[in-house]
Design a protein around this motif. Structure first.
Motif: not given
Length: 91
Positions: A70-91
């Motif tokens: 489950r901690p790996i799932y949490n890390i993957i989900y957090f990274l996906v959220t960070i990527i989506i955040t950067f895409l929303c801000v910079f694209v």
């Protein structure tokens, strides 16, 4: 009566905190109608949704390889959220 956080998980406090931030961001956006306010409003809503899906997702709906990790799932989900955040801000 039981405390909801004790019944579900302590992570629910993160969702409550982010909902407060959504309210502040929404107030700011609708008061100023600026792009910064719109981003603050929409990105905090994104973070509430991602936290909700991550924290409240039952293990039975996870992929079989991630149920034990489950901690790996949490890390993957957090990274996906960070990527989506950067895409929303910079694209």
């Amino acid at each position: 009566s039981q405390d909801f956080a004790n019944y579900i998980t302590k992570g629910i406090y993160l969702i409550w905190l982010n909902l407060i931030i959504v309210g502040i961001g929404s107030f700011y956006f609708h008061s100023t109608l600026t792009l910064a306010g719109q981003l603050m409003d929409e990105l905090t809503i994104l973070w509430v949704l991602m936290l909700g899906y991550n924290i409240l997702m039952p293990n039975m709906y996870l992929p079989s390889k991630l149920i034990e990790y489950r901690p790996i799932y949490n890390i993957i989900y957090f990274l996906v959220t960070i990527i989506i955040t950067f895409l929303c801000v910079f694209v």
